[in-house]
Design a protein around this motif. Structure first.
Motif, PDB file in Angstrom:
ATOM      1  N   LEU A   1     -35.053   7.593 -40.128  1.00 43.98           N
ATOM      2  CA  LEU A   1     -34.835   8.100 -38.769  1.00 43.98           C
ATOM      3  C   LEU A   1     -34.280   9.530 -38.879  1.00 43.98           C
ATOM      4  O   LEU A   1     -33.494   9.818 -39.769  1.00 43.98           O
ATOM      5  N   GLY A   2     -34.703  10.382 -37.961  1.00 43.47           N
ATOM      6  CA  GLY A   2     -34.364  11.799 -38.081  1.00 43.47           C
ATOM      7  C   GLY A   2     -33.131  12.247 -37.347  1.00 43.47           C
ATOM      8  O   GLY A   2     -32.743  13.421 -37.420  1.00 43.47           O
ATOM      9  N   SER A   3     -32.497  11.341 -36.603  1.00 46.39           N
ATOM     10  CA  SER A   3     -31.302  11.738 -35.861  1.00 46.39           C
ATOM     11  C   SER A   3     -30.425  10.521 -35.645  1.00 46.39           C
ATOM     12  O   SER A   3     -30.630   9.493 -36.284  1.00 46.39           O
ATOM     13  N   VAL A   4     -29.447  10.633 -34.779  1.00 47.66           N
ATOM     14  CA  VAL A   4     -28.613   9.530 -34.274  1.00 47.66           C
ATOM     15  C   VAL A   4     -27.695   8.915 -35.346  1.00 47.66           C
ATOM     16  O   VAL A   4     -26.490   8.795 -35.141  1.00 47.66           O
ATOM     17  N   LEU A   5     -28.291   8.540 -36.485  1.00 48.29           N
ATOM     18  CA  LEU A   5     -27.538   7.782 -37.483  1.00 48.29           C
ATOM     19  C   LEU A   5     -26.444   8.623 -38.159  1.00 48.29           C
ATOM     20  O   LEU A   5     -26.565   9.839 -38.288  1.00 48.29           O
TER      21      LEU A   5
ATOM     22  N   ARG B   1     -49.761  17.444 -35.217  1.00 46.89           N
ATOM     23  CA  ARG B   1     -50.396  16.352 -35.959  1.00 46.89           C
ATOM     24  C   ARG B   1     -51.113  16.907 -37.198  1.00 46.89           C
ATOM     25  O   ARG B   1     -51.017  16.346 -38.287  1.00 46.89           O
ATOM     26  N   GLU B   2     -51.822  18.024 -37.026  1.00 53.82           N
ATOM     27  CA  GLU B   2     -52.576  18.578 -38.149  1.00 53.82           C
ATOM     28  C   GLU B   2     -51.656  19.117 -39.245  1.00 53.82           C
ATOM     29  O   GLU B   2     -52.005  19.072 -40.418  1.00 53.82           O
ATOM     30  N   VAL B   3     -50.511  19.644 -38.855  1.00 51.06           N
ATOM     31  CA  VAL B   3     -49.557  20.080 -39.890  1.00 51.06           C
ATOM     32  C   VAL B   3     -49.161  18.866 -40.725  1.00 51.06           C
ATOM     33  O   VAL B   3     -49.180  18.896 -41.959  1.00 51.06           O
ATOM     34  N   MET B   4     -48.837  17.764 -40.049  1.00 47.99           N
ATOM     35  CA  MET B   4     -48.434  16.553 -40.789  1.00 47.99           C
ATOM     36  C   MET B   4     -49.567  16.071 -41.694  1.00 47.99           C
ATOM     37  O   MET B   4     -49.338  15.702 -42.847  1.00 47.99           O
TER      38      MET B   4
ATOM     39  N   ALA C   1     -41.270  15.292 -30.366  1.00 45.11           N
ATOM     40  CA  ALA C   1     -41.697  16.689 -30.339  1.00 45.11           C
ATOM     41  C   ALA C   1     -42.443  17.062 -31.614  1.00 45.11           C
ATOM     42  O   ALA C   1     -43.236  17.985 -31.619  1.00 45.11           O
ATOM     43  N   GLY C   2     -42.198  16.354 -32.684  1.00 43.97           N
ATOM     44  CA  GLY C   2     -42.984  16.543 -33.893  1.00 43.97           C
ATOM     45  C   GLY C   2     -42.257  17.221 -35.040  1.00 43.97           C
ATOM     46  O   GLY C   2     -42.776  17.274 -36.152  1.00 43.97           O
ATOM     47  N   GLN C   3     -41.064  17.727 -34.774  1.00 41.33           N
ATOM     48  CA  GLN C   3     -40.362  18.438 -35.841  1.00 41.33           C
ATOM     49  C   GLN C   3     -39.922  17.495 -36.956  1.00 41.33           C
ATOM     50  O   GLN C   3     -40.065  17.802 -38.135  1.00 41.33           O
ATOM     51  N   TRP C   4     -39.407  16.340 -36.574  1.00 42.88           N
ATOM     52  CA  TRP C   4     -38.971  15.376 -37.574  1.00 42.88           C
ATOM     53  C   TRP C   4     -40.157  14.865 -38.374  1.00 42.88           C
ATOM     54  O   TRP C   4     -40.099  14.770 -39.602  1.00 42.88           O
ATOM     55  N   GLY C   5     -41.252  14.539 -37.700  1.00 43.13           N
ATOM     56  CA  GLY C   5     -42.433  14.059 -38.405  1.00 43.13           C
ATOM     57  C   GLY C   5     -42.941  15.091 -39.397  1.00 43.13           C
ATOM     58  O   GLY C   5     -43.331  14.764 -40.526  1.00 43.13           O
ATOM     59  N   THR C   6     -42.931  16.349 -38.995  1.00 47.53           N
ATOM     60  CA  THR C   6     -43.376  17.412 -39.895  1.00 47.53           C
ATOM     61  C   THR C   6     -42.432  17.525 -41.085  1.00 47.53           C
ATOM     62  O   THR C   6     -42.871  17.625 -42.239  1.00 47.53           O
TER      63      THR C   6
ATOM     64  N   PHE D   1     -42.037  14.616 -52.850  1.00 45.40           N
ATOM     65  CA  PHE D   1     -41.662  13.516 -53.736  1.00 45.40           C
ATOM     66  C   PHE D   1     -42.815  12.549 -54.027  1.00 45.40           C
ATOM     67  O   PHE D   1     -42.624  11.558 -54.715  1.00 45.40           O
ATOM     68  N   GLY D   2     -43.993  12.821 -53.475  1.00 45.84           N
ATOM     69  CA  GLY D   2     -45.124  11.943 -53.739  1.00 45.84           C
ATOM     70  C   GLY D   2     -44.986  10.575 -53.113  1.00 45.84           C
ATOM     71  O   GLY D   2     -45.279   9.555 -53.740  1.00 45.84           O
ATOM     72  N   LEU D   3     -44.519  10.523 -51.862  1.00 47.07           N
ATOM     73  CA  LEU D   3     -44.377   9.252 -51.143  1.00 47.07           C
ATOM     74  C   LEU D   3     -45.402   9.162 -50.013  1.00 47.07           C
ATOM     75  O   LEU D   3     -45.740  10.180 -49.402  1.00 47.07           O
ATOM     76  N   ASP D   4     -45.868   7.957 -49.710  1.00 42.73           N
ATOM     77  CA  ASP D   4     -46.645   7.744 -48.490  1.00 42.73           C
ATOM     78  C   ASP D   4     -45.759   8.014 -47.279  1.00 42.73           C
ATOM     79  O   ASP D   4     -44.566   7.688 -47.293  1.00 42.73           O
ATOM     80  N   CYS D   5     -46.373   8.549 -46.231  1.00 40.85           N
ATOM     81  CA  CYS D   5     -45.597   8.861 -45.029  1.00 40.85           C
ATOM     82  C   CYS D   5     -46.388   8.419 -43.797  1.00 40.85           C
ATOM     83  O   CYS D   5     -47.449   8.975 -43.509  1.00 40.85           O
ATOM     84  N   ASP D   6     -45.895   7.389 -43.119  1.00 41.58           N
ATOM     85  CA  ASP D   6     -46.559   6.883 -41.908  1.00 41.58           C
ATOM     86  C   ASP D   6     -45.745   7.288 -40.695  1.00 41.58           C
ATOM     87  O   ASP D   6     -44.612   6.824 -40.520  1.00 41.58           O
ATOM     88  N   VAL D   7     -46.354   8.104 -39.842  1.00 38.71           N
ATOM     89  CA  VAL D   7     -45.622   8.622 -38.688  1.00 38.71           C
ATOM     90  C   VAL D   7     -46.191   8.037 -37.396  1.00 38.71           C
ATOM     91  O   VAL D   7     -47.393   8.155 -37.131  1.00 38.71           O
ATOM     92  N   TYR D   8     -45.347   7.393 -36.605  1.00 43.65           N
ATOM     93  CA  TYR D   8     -45.734   6.967 -35.262  1.00 43.65           C
ATOM     94  C   TYR D   8     -45.313   8.070 -34.298  1.00 43.65           C
ATOM     95  O   TYR D   8     -44.131   8.359 -34.137  1.00 43.65           O
TER      96      TYR D   8
END
Lengths: 460, 460
Positions: free
Chosen positions: B232-236, B176-179, B142-147, B156-163
Motif C-alpha cells: 500500500l502506498g499511503s496510510v500505513l 497506464r502506459e508508463v506502468m 491518480a497513478g503515482q503510486w502504481g508508477t 528488483f525483478g518482481l511481478d507487479c499487479d496494479v488495480y
C-alpha cells in the motif's frame, strides 16, 4: 552495486555554473557557411535579419570570432532555478550490460519543458524583453520547445504565439495544455491565420503539417506585427551557443572528478542539444589539446546527416526564410507518420553540418524499434523514462558499451539525455503493444525531397 | 532578484543523506491506535498480518518504540539514483506575492513516478524481494503510486499487479502506459478478476471505481496466490516511516544553512507525504525541543480530517482489511467526479489522525478552483507545473505568506511539493477552459458515508 568514489549524480554548486557561453565557431578554422539572402544570394546582414530576430540574437548569430560570450546575470538567475543539471554515472546500466565501459549522461529533463530547450528559450525571451518587444512567435513539433518558450515568456511577461504542427496538436493535447497553463496561445499549423498557411492548406488540404510549415507561419506572424519577433529552438548558431551550457557544465563536472570522455554521443534533430553538449570538447579538439570521438545519432526515418545533401536550402517549407548551408533532405521533406517523437527536421544546424563535413564527427542512423528497446531497458534500470529523441543517443551509447565489452575496452562514454518521455506515451503504447513500424525512406522518397532544394549555384 | 547567501536549491551531498528512517511513533506519548481484527476486535498480530504484508514490513508497522530504523544499504543505493531531492527557496514566489515571509519547498517530483511515492515503493519492493516473493499487488488512483511501484519492481525483478481505479484507467491511459513500460500488469478496478470485484460490479454495474474497491481487489489477488503480498502506498505506519526521508533531508538542508521553519504545510490524502515531511520536526516538538505550526491541507471534496469522524473503520470498500482508527468519511465514500487528482481516500493515516486529534496539527480544506489558481501562478513564477495534490499545499502556503504580508511578519514557511502534474493535464484543461466545478459534499452526502462505518464499540 559497485563501491566507487564517483557519486551517482554530480551536481555542480550554483557558483560553479558557467558564467559565459562558449562559441565553438571561434575555434573552427573553416567557419560554417553564412546565411544567404535568397533574393541576392549574398550573406544576410544584421539589418536584414533584425526585422525577424531580436537584435542581440542576430549579433550572436553572426559572431564567428568571440569564443566566450557573457551570460547576462538575469539569465544566470533563471538558469539557477533548474540548473545545474545532474551528470549521472550510469552504474546500473553498466551492470546490466556487463560492460567494462564507464557510462555517463548529462540529464536535461528535470524541468517542466522536459528537455534542454529551456536553456535557449530563457535566453531568447530575455533578449526580446530587453529590446522592449511585446511578444514572440515560434513553431513546435514534439512540443518541448513550445513548452520551454511558454515558460520563458511567462517569466518575462511576454506574449507567446506557438504554431504547433497539426499532427502533434491533435496527438499531444496535453502538451498544448501545458503551454496554455503558462499563458501561451497555441495554433495548429498549417492554419488559416497566415497567408502562407492558407496557401499550404489550399494546395494540401489534408496535410498534417510539418516543422517547415509551422516555421513559415510563425515567421509571417512575427514580421507582420509591430513589437513581435520570431524565435527558433534549434538549428541556429545562437541556439547552439546557448546550449553550450550543457557541455560546459558536463565538462566542469567531469574535470572535478578527473574523468575524461573517450566518446561523446548526442541525438540530432536540428542539432541544438548535440552542438551544445559537444562544443567545449570539440573546442579542445579544434585547438589540438585533446582527441575525442563524437557521434551524432539521427532517426533512420529522417536521416539528414547520413543520407542528406550538404547544400544551401530553405529552413522552412514556405520558403520565407534565409538559405542555410546544411545537410538537408529538402525543405518539403516530411518523415513517415510512423515516426514518433521529434528529430523530424529536414535540415541540420550549419555548425554541426560543417563539423561533420570536415570529418570531425561521425553520424549514425537508428531505427525506431531498436530505439524504444533501448528506452525500455534504460527506464527499467536507470529509472528515467526517456524522451524518444533522447533514446536515440541511449541506443548508440549502449551499442558502444557493448562493443567495449566485446573488445574488452574500458572506454568512457558520455551521452546527452535530453529529456523525458512523459508526453510521448502514445509512442510507448505502440511499442508496448508491439505495433511499432520502422519506415525508412526509399531513395525515391529522398529524391522527391531533394527536388525541392533551390536551384542556385551551390559552390558558396 | 534578491542577492542572498541561500541558493535557489539546496542539494545535500550523497554522503549527507539519511542512513536511518525516523519513526515518530516512538516519541508520541499516546500512540496511534492499533489495527484491529474485524472478527475479534483484538489488535492484529504479526502472524495475522504476515499473509497479507511482507514480514519485515509488518514488524515496522507494529513498531511503536524504535525511533530510528536503519535504511538497508541497497535501499540507500536506490535512493541515491534520484535523491536527495532539492530543498528550493521560492524567491520568485516571494517576489510575486510581495511577502516578507521566506518560503521553502521540498520538491519530490524529479523522478519518473512524479512524486514522493517512490521512497516507499523501493523499500517495500526490497523487503518483498528479500523475503523471496514472486510479486506484489497494489491499487492506484491518480497513478503515482502504481508508477512508483512499477519502477521499484522493475529494479528488483518482481511481478507487479496494479488495480487501477477504473475512472483513472480510462482518463489517464498514459499513466497506464508508463506502468506497462516498467513491466507492470494494470487492471481496471473493479474487475471480474477477483471475487470482491465481481460482487461490487454485480451491485453497482456502472461504478467508476474507488481506491477502496481497488484495495479490496489487490488484497484478494495477493492472499489468494502463493508468493505474492499486498503493498500500500499511503496510510500505513510503515509508509510514513519510509517517507520520513523527506523530512529528514529537508531538516538536514535547513540545519546546514541555519534556517528554522515556523510553519510546515503538506497536502494530505492518505497522509504519507505529510507524515513523512513533518515527522522529524514533530519529533522535536514531541520531545519539547522546539515549537512548530503544522498544517494538513485536504480537498473540500474529500474532507476526512476537517469533517470526518475519528473512529475505527475499514481501509477498503469490500471490508476485507483490518480496521484502522482514523479520521474517516466511511469506507464507501466516493468523492464527486468533479474532483481532479488524488487525495481522494476516505480515511487518513492513523499516525496523522492521532497527532491531529491531540491538537498537535491544524487541518484546512481548500476548494479545487482556488487550488488550480495557486497551481497556475506557481507554475508561471517557479517554473514547476505542480500535481493537483501538491497544489493544495501551495494554496495554503500562499495564503499563509499573504497573511504574513498583512501582518508584516517575517515567518519561514516550508511546504511539501510532492510532485508534478504532467499526467493531470485533463484537469488543467478544465481549469484553462474555465469549466472546473467545486463540488463540496453536503451533510447528507457525509451521513451516507458515515452509515457505512462498522457498528462496533468505538471506545478502543
Amino acid at each position: 552495486m559497485k563501491k566507487n568514489e564517483i557519486p551517482y549524480k554530480i551536481y555542480l554548486d550554483e557558483q560553479e555554473m558557467p558564467k559565459q557561453w562558449y562559441n565553438v565557431r571561434a575555434d573552427m578554422k573553416k567557419k560554417p557557411a553564412p546565411l544567404l539572402n535568397p533574393a541576392t544570394l549574398e550573406p544576410m546582414t544584421v539589418e536584414e535579419l533584425a526585422p525577424v530576430f531580436c537584435r542581440e540574437l542576430v549579433e550572436q548569430e553572426l559572431d564567428n570570432t568571440n569564443a566566450y560570450i557573457d551570460i547576462p546575470q538575469e539569465i544566470q538567475d533563471y538558469y539557477r532555478m533548474y540548473r545545474p543539471s545532474p551528470l549521472v554515472r550510469a552504474y546500473r546500466l553498466e551492470e546490466k550490460l556487463q560492460t567494462p565501459a564507464k557510462i555517463y549522461y548529462k540529464f536535461e529533463g528535470n524541468n517542466t519543458s522536459g528537455s534542454h530547450k529551456l536553456n535557449s528559450a530563457i535566453a531568447q525571451a530575455y533578449y526580446a524583453k530587453k529590446q522592449g518587444l511585446t511578444g514572440v512567435t515560434t513553431e513546435t513539433g514534439a512540443g518541448q520547445w513550445g513548452t520551454a518558450l511558454s515558460m520563458a515568456c511567462a517569466y518575462f511577461g511576454l506574449d507567446c504565439d506557438v504554431y504547433m504542427v497539426k499532427v502533434s496538436y491533435e496527438q499531444k493535447p496535453f502538451r498544448r495544455e501545458v503551454m496554455r497553463t503558462y499563458g501561451a496561445k497555441v495554433t495548429p499549423s498549417p492554419s488559416m491565420t497566415t497567408e502562407v498557411g492558407k496557401k499550404i492548406l489550399a494546395e494540401h488540404p489534408d496535410t498534417t503539417g510539418s516543422l517547415g510549415c509551422a516555421i513559415s507561419e510563425a515567421v509571417e506572424s512575427a514580421v507582420s506585427r509591430e513589437g513581435y519577433r520570431y524565435v527558433l529552438g534549434s538549428v541556429l548558431n545562437q541556439v547552439l551557443l546557448h546550449q553550450s551550457v550543457i557541455g560546459l557544465e558536463a565538462k566542469a563536472a567531469m574535470d572535478k572528478y578527473g574523468v575524461i570522455a573517450d566518446v561523446i554521443i548526442g541525438c540530432a534533430g536540428g542539432g541544438s542539444n548535440l552542438g551544445g553538449l559537444i562544443s567545449p570538447f570539440m573546442g579542445e579538439m579544434l585547438r589540438g589539446e585533446r582527441d575525442y570521438r563524437f557521434i551524432a545519432v539521427e532517426p533512420a526515418s529522417c536521416p539528414s546527416l547520413t543520407r542528406g545533401k550538404y547544400v544551401y536550402d530553405f529552413c522552412d517549407t514556405g520558403m520565407v526564410t534565409p538559405l542555410a548551408k546544411m545537410y538537408t533532405l529538402g525543405s518539403g521533406f516530411i518523415p513517415s507518420a510512423n515516426h514518433a517523437g521529434g528529430l523530424r527536421y529536414h535540415g541540420m544546424s550549419p555548425v554541426v553540418s560543417e563539423l561533420f563535413h570536415q570529418g570531425l564527427m561521425e553520424a549514425r542512423s537508428v531505427e525506431q524499434t531498436a530505439v524504444f528497446e533501448a528506452a525500455e531497458m534504460f527506464a527499467r534500470v536507470e529509472g528515467i523514462l526517456p524522451a524518444p529523441e533522447s533514446a536515440h543517443a541511449i541506443r548508440v551509447a549502449m551499442d558502444e558499451a557493448l562493443h567495449c565489452k566485446e573488445k574488452g575496452e574500458e572506454k568512457t562514454i558520455l551521452f546527452g539525455l535530453t529529456g523525458t518521455g512523459y508526453f510521448d506515451m502514445l509512442a510507448y503504447e505502440k511499442f508496448n503493444d508491439g505495433i511499432m513500424n520502422d519506415y525508412i525512406p526509399t531513395d525515391e522518397d529522398l529524391e522527391q525531397g531533394f527536388a525541392g532544394i533551390p536551384n542556385i549555384p551551390q559552390n558558396q
